[in-house]
Design a protein around this motif. Sequence first.
Motif, PDB file in Angstrom:
ATOM      1  N   PHE A 177      34.389 -35.686  79.195  1.00 24.99           N
ATOM      2  CA  PHE A 177      35.512 -34.105  78.866  1.00 24.99           C
ATOM      3  C   PHE A 177      35.782 -33.600  77.876  1.00 24.99           C
ATOM      4  CE2 PHE A 177      36.136 -36.180  83.769  1.00 24.99           C
ATOM      5  CZ  PHE A 177      36.116 -34.634  84.348  1.00 24.99           C
ATOM      6  N   ALA A 178      34.823 -32.940  76.870  1.00 27.45           N
ATOM      7  CA  ALA A 178      35.003 -33.017  76.020  1.00 27.45           C
ATOM      8  C   ALA A 178      35.697 -31.510  75.723  1.00 27.45           C
ATOM      9  CB  ALA A 178      33.810 -33.180  75.539  1.00 27.45           C
TER      10      ALA A 178
ATOM     11  N   ASN B 286      29.062 -24.442  79.402  1.00 25.89           N
ATOM     12  CA  ASN B 286      30.214 -25.093  80.108  1.00 25.89           C
ATOM     13  C   ASN B 286      29.213 -26.017  80.286  1.00 25.89           C
ATOM     14  OD1 ASN B 286      27.968 -24.292  81.400  1.00 25.89           O
ATOM     15  ND2 ASN B 286      28.847 -22.838  82.730  1.00 25.89           N
ATOM     16  N   VAL B 287      28.894 -27.086  80.292  1.00 22.87           N
ATOM     17  CA  VAL B 287      28.541 -28.344  81.091  1.00 22.87           C
ATOM     18  C   VAL B 287      27.491 -27.893  81.254  1.00 22.87           C
ATOM     19  CG1 VAL B 287      27.328 -26.770  83.617  1.00 22.87           C
ATOM     20  CG2 VAL B 287      28.174 -29.248  83.100  1.00 22.87           C
TER      21      VAL B 287
ATOM     22  N   LEU C  80      31.499 -31.984  79.924  1.00 22.35           N
ATOM     23  CA  LEU C  80      32.223 -30.570  80.031  1.00 22.35           C
ATOM     24  C   LEU C  80      33.040 -30.233  78.840  1.00 22.35           C
ATOM     25  CD1 LEU C  80      32.556 -31.909  83.497  1.00 22.35           C
ATOM     26  CD2 LEU C  80      32.465 -29.288  83.332  1.00 22.35           C
ATOM     27  N   ALA C  81      32.943 -28.772  78.502  1.00 15.31           N
ATOM     28  CA  ALA C  81      33.073 -27.733  77.572  1.00 15.31           C
ATOM     29  C   ALA C  81      34.644 -27.700  77.560  1.00 15.31           C
ATOM     30  CB  ALA C  81      32.484 -27.225  75.967  1.00 15.31           C
TER      31      ALA C  81
ATOM     32  N   THR D 225      35.360 -27.529  89.204  1.00 11.59           N
ATOM     33  CA  THR D 225      34.998 -28.070  89.788  1.00 11.59           C
ATOM     34  C   THR D 225      33.214 -27.596  90.882  1.00 11.59           C
ATOM     35  OG1 THR D 225      36.696 -28.132  91.269  1.00 11.59           O
ATOM     36  CG2 THR D 225      34.356 -28.314  92.714  1.00 11.59           C
ATOM     37  N   HIS D 226      32.740 -26.164  90.146  1.00 16.51           N
ATOM     38  CA  HIS D 226      31.752 -25.643  90.302  1.00 16.51           C
ATOM     39  C   HIS D 226      30.685 -26.452  89.102  1.00 16.51           C
ATOM     40  CE1 HIS D 226      28.452 -22.437  89.630  1.00 16.51           C
ATOM     41  NE2 HIS D 226      27.792 -22.836  90.495  1.00 16.51           N
ATOM     42  N   LEU D 227      30.967 -26.223  88.234  1.00 12.70           N
ATOM     43  CA  LEU D 227      30.585 -27.110  86.704  1.00 12.70           C
ATOM     44  C   LEU D 227      29.990 -28.110  86.932  1.00 12.70           C
ATOM     45  CD1 LEU D 227      32.639 -24.557  83.888  1.00 12.70           C
ATOM     46  CD2 LEU D 227      30.208 -24.163  84.682  1.00 12.70           C
ATOM     47  N   MET D 228      31.123 -28.460  87.501  1.00 13.93           N
ATOM     48  CA  MET D 228      30.941 -30.795  87.695  1.00 13.93           C
ATOM     49  C   MET D 228      30.205 -30.140  88.927  1.00 13.93           C
ATOM     50  SD  MET D 228      34.064 -32.255  88.134  1.00 13.93           S
ATOM     51  CE  MET D 228      35.024 -31.466  88.533  1.00 13.93           C
ATOM     52  N   VAL D 229      29.851 -29.867  89.800  1.00 10.14           N
ATOM     53  CA  VAL D 229      28.696 -29.911  91.159  1.00 10.14           C
ATOM     54  C   VAL D 229      27.384 -29.072  90.555  1.00 10.14           C
ATOM     55  CG1 VAL D 229      28.131 -28.156  93.322  1.00 10.14           C
ATOM     56  CG2 VAL D 229      30.327 -29.380  92.868  1.00 10.14           C
TER      57      VAL D 229
END
Length: 176
Positions: A63-64, A84-85, A106-107, A127-131
């Motif tokens: 997590f950046a 974003n990711v 992730l930014a 959550t969407h970006l992690m998926v």
Amino acid sequence: MSAAAVTEAGPVGLDIVVEAGEWADEDVLEALAARALGVAAGLSGSAPDDDTPPGPCEVALCFADDARVQDINRTHRGKDKPTNVLSFPAADMPGAPFRFLGDIILAYETVVREAAADGKTFDDHLTHLMVHGFLHLLGYDHETVAEAEEMEALETAILSRLGIADPHAAPLDETP
């Protein structure tokens, strides 16, 4: 911090690092990631070009902030801007007791800005970006229309299971 989410496909080990940005506490991020990636691992089956299911596996989440992600994006992708990711799949490690899938970065500022612009909650967008990043680690992509349709359909199914609206649906027209 390491954690594990047990899924239908097996455990997903998580290695979480908060590097920069105004992220929530690690335990909050860990719980969100464990739930999201647990469902993603259970519903994604195997990579599009692989018959091997993803679990048991491990993922590193960083997590950046925008500055760090811009630096990584410039160095590794030749794109001098934040995004974003980012996902970086790991090389296979034959004989390992688990499958290390790779890194998801992730930014913070970009996630905040996009969530606000799209009228989504921060947690739903994160959550969407992690998926999304996890699916990239499994080999899914969106370079062609067919790939994008496959990946978006899988994201939608995973997010639906998590109680999150389809991020790819056209926004409702709010004009009178």
